[in-house]
Design a protein around this motif. Structure first.
Motif, mmCIF file in Angstrom:
data_model
loop_
_atom_site.group_PDB
_atom_site.id
_atom_site.type_symbol
_atom_site.label_atom_id
_atom_site.label_comp_id
_atom_site.label_asym_id
_atom_site.label_seq_id
_atom_site.Cartn_x
_atom_site.Cartn_y
_atom_site.Cartn_z
ATOM 1 N N ASP A 52 31.732 9.128 -49.622
ATOM 2 C CA ASP A 52 31.610 9.256 -48.167
ATOM 3 C C ASP A 52 32.958 9.138 -47.460
ATOM 4 N N MET A 53 34.008 8.905 -48.224
ATOM 5 C CA MET A 53 35.305 8.703 -47.597
ATOM 6 C C MET A 53 36.228 9.871 -47.932
ATOM 7 N N THR A 54 37.225 10.080 -47.089
ATOM 8 C CA THR A 54 38.125 11.206 -47.321
ATOM 9 C C THR A 54 39.033 10.902 -48.519
ATOM 10 N N GLU A 62 36.144 15.042 -47.298
ATOM 11 C CA GLU A 62 35.377 13.970 -47.931
ATOM 12 C C GLU A 62 35.309 14.185 -49.430
#
Lengths: 370, 245
Positions: free
Chosen positions: B92-94, B141
């Motif tokens: 869910d994170m870049t 993401e």
């Protein structure tokens, strides 16, 4: 980039929120009972803030927020009770009725107001740190942790109910006088009390927001994603979880202390699981991923309860339950999810958007520090 | 005493013994491939080194220190980085945030409340992006990266930790030929500055990267040597290479 995830816009939204709240007493006028009730909303907001930090941000579902809340409330009530005792009359009346002959040792420190107030916060904080560390160290997480907090809540509630001679059992404590701070009497019906409660809320909000933006916040988000991976990067996951749980507990303890100052009353009802579940409902409906939305959720639901709850009686809970289910099913991010998707449709004509528009469309999450 | 050494390692679950008196050592700035048929205990060995599982007996020494039985984060902080078999990134994170978390300089949760930027991150980020070629994907993401990119991201994350020793569990699994080519390049680059241990099935890949090959079978050391020695070893051919042929 979605305006919703713009950190500057977020701070601006917080500023507006608190400015509006600060102006409220100027419009309430002479209705001191209404003002007192509105001050209580600051307490609810503080509780919702803690839940949002713990559950939304740290991914730790906590159904026992009533523990630090209740402990903080009892601490403050004991402090206020002791303020009305003197050397001729050293024991609260209920203890005499329960045939105690001397003040129990754990009541003694509350005779000093400063120590009492510090203990109201320190004891719940210590509880959260020890309980959290024990659980997280053993890698208890998710629903299992939620169940443990609920069990602990019931146990502590039962303990306070059962220790009649020391806690006045089901009757609770109702200190006869308002809190005295030195020469000052804190009038729970004054705008001053209102501003103090919301001032504390402001401080808590800033702390929580900075936490989410800091490296600790980044690590917390990673833990929510994949706790296992985070361990292999060299972070002690249990320490992070304990910290978030404890900070959230401190907020609840402050909320509990404020509640007693405002209402001059505490009872084992503060440990009632229904109330702790209600805090989760506030954050769930408002939007647990957003501190502000969780607080607004508390205002919405408690407001609804005050005004509709009386008319609808038990039907209110039926209505609330249905509403909660619908929100969880269709708006997993809470009502604020509507705002987020709404703002997502508006294209901001800023320059930086042109370069990475493809990237920003797939990026659903904010970039702290960006 | 050496850089990294495993002595008489044993691991058993109830009565089933998975690792059986396994010993090996690593020389600094070399790349060692750990090979063996399925169930030989390769991943379990990595788990034991990184603290995910605790050995039943035996010792693991890393730079003059006994790290046996330490927790995952303690081992990671001493400079052992691990890439998982199934790529584990924060989906869910870049990409940038993934690398930022992995840049582990301060791990104390209380100190990190007051830290918003880690000094030295930008420089390290450039270095990693040059190596992995993830630059254009920085603000994407991680969940939408291709399989190969995800593998490289995880390698990048491990490198962010500045590890002395890298453990890579099947780094080319599921990669296309050109992606494997690129990974070979990355690994051969890394050998100049790091010590690596790679668990791998694909012998053609092993041939292109390994300085030393360690063959495991049934939880024990079967053979150790250069790739030529190993390919010539009759026992290895029987239990392992023979199966593939």
């Amino acid at each position: 980039m979605n305006l919703f995830h713009n950190v500057r816009a977020q701070w601006l939204a917080y500023a507006v929120f608190f400015i509006v709240l600060a102006l409220v007493p100027l419009f309430v006028g002479d209705d001191v009972f209404l003002l007192n009730q509105l001050s209580m909303y600051g307490v609810y907001a503080m509780l919702a803030l803690g839940i949002s930090l713990c559950w939304g941000f740290g991914g730790i579902l906590n159904l026992g927020q009533g523990i630090p809340f209740g402990l903080g409330a009892y601490g403050m009530a004991m402090t206020m009770q002791m303020q009305t005792q003197d050397e001729y009359n050293p024991m609260p009346p209920f203890m005499l009725n329960n045939s105690l002959t001397e003040l129990p040792w754990f009541w003694v420190p509350f005779g000093n107001t400063t120590v009492g107030i510090i203990l109201s916060i320190a004891i719940p904080a210590l509880f959260c740190a020890i309980f959290g560390w024990t659980m997280f160290r053993a890698r208890v997480s998710g629903p299992f942790f939620a169940i443990m907090t609920l069990a602990m809540l019931s146990a502590i509630g039962t303990l306070f109910l059962g220790m009649q001679p020391y806690t006045n059992g089901a009757n609770g404590l109702s200190p006869p006088r308002s809190l005295q701070l030195g020469e000052l009497t804190v009038d729970p019906y004054s705008p001053g009390s209102y501003w103090v409660v919301f001032g504390l809320l402001l401080i808590a909000t800033v702390i929580a927001k900075l936490m989410t933006l800091s490296r600790s916040g980044l690590v917390a988000r990673s833990i929510r994603n994949d706790a296992e991976r985070v361990r292999f990067l060299g972070y002690n996951v249990a320490a992070y979880e304990t910290m978030i749980y404890t900070v959230s507990g401190i907020f609840a303890a402050v909320a509990g202390a404020c509640m007693v100052v405002l209402s001059q009353y505490v009872s084992p009802d503060q440990f009632d699981p229904t109330f702790s579940l209600m805090m989760v409902v506030w954050a769930g409906i408002g939007g647990r991923m957003s501190l502000l939305a969780a607080m607004l959720g508390a205002f919405l639901i408690q407001g609804g309860q005050s005004y509709l709850g009386d008319e609808l009686d038990a039907t209110w809970y039926l209505f609330l339950g249905t509403f909660f289910i619908l929100v969880v099913r269709f708006l997993p991010k809470g009502l604020v999810g509507l705002v987020e998707s709404g703002l997502g449709r508006i294209r901001i004509g800023s320059k930086r958007n042109d370069g990475d528009s493809a990237a920003s469309e797939v990026s659903l999450n904010p970039q702290p520090g960006a | 005493m050496g850089f990294f050494e495993i002595r008489n390692l044993r691991k058993s679950f109830d009565t089933v013994s998975v690792i059986n008196d396994f010993s090996m050592e690593l020389v600094e700035l070399t790349l060692c491939c750990l090979v063996g048929p399925n169930g030989a205990g390769k991943t379990t060995t990595i788990d034991l080194i990184t603290g995910r599982q605790k050995p039943t007996s035996g010792t693991i020494m890393f730079i003059e220190e006994d790290i046996t039985g330490f927790d995952e984060h303690q081992i990671a902080r001493r400079g052992i980085g691990r890439k998982f078999q199934v790529p584990a990134v924060f989906r869910d994170m870049t990409v940038r945030q993934n690398l930022e978390v992995a840049f582990t300089r301060t791990t104390n949760p209380l100190k990190n409340i007051f830290r918003f930027r880690e000094p030295g991150f930008a420089g390290k980020l450039d270095e990693i992006l040059t190596l992995t070629g993830l630059g254009p994907r920085l603000n994407v993401e991680a969940g939408i990266l291709s399989h190969g990119e995800t593998q490289w991201l995880e390698i990048g994350m491990v490198l962010m930790q500045n590890p002395r020793l890298l453990l890579l569990d099947e780094p080319v699994a599921g990669m296309t030929e050109s992606e494997i080519e690129k990974t070979v390049g990355i690994l051969n680059d890394l050998k100049k500055t790091n010590t690596l241990m790679v668990v791998e099935h694909d012998m053609s890949f092993v041939r292109r990267i390994a300085d030393v090959v360690v063959v495991m079978h049934m939880g024990s050391l079967l053979a150790k040597g250069t790739i030529k020695d190993i390919e010539a070893d009759r026992r290895v051919r029987e239990v392992y290479l023979g199966e593939e042929a």
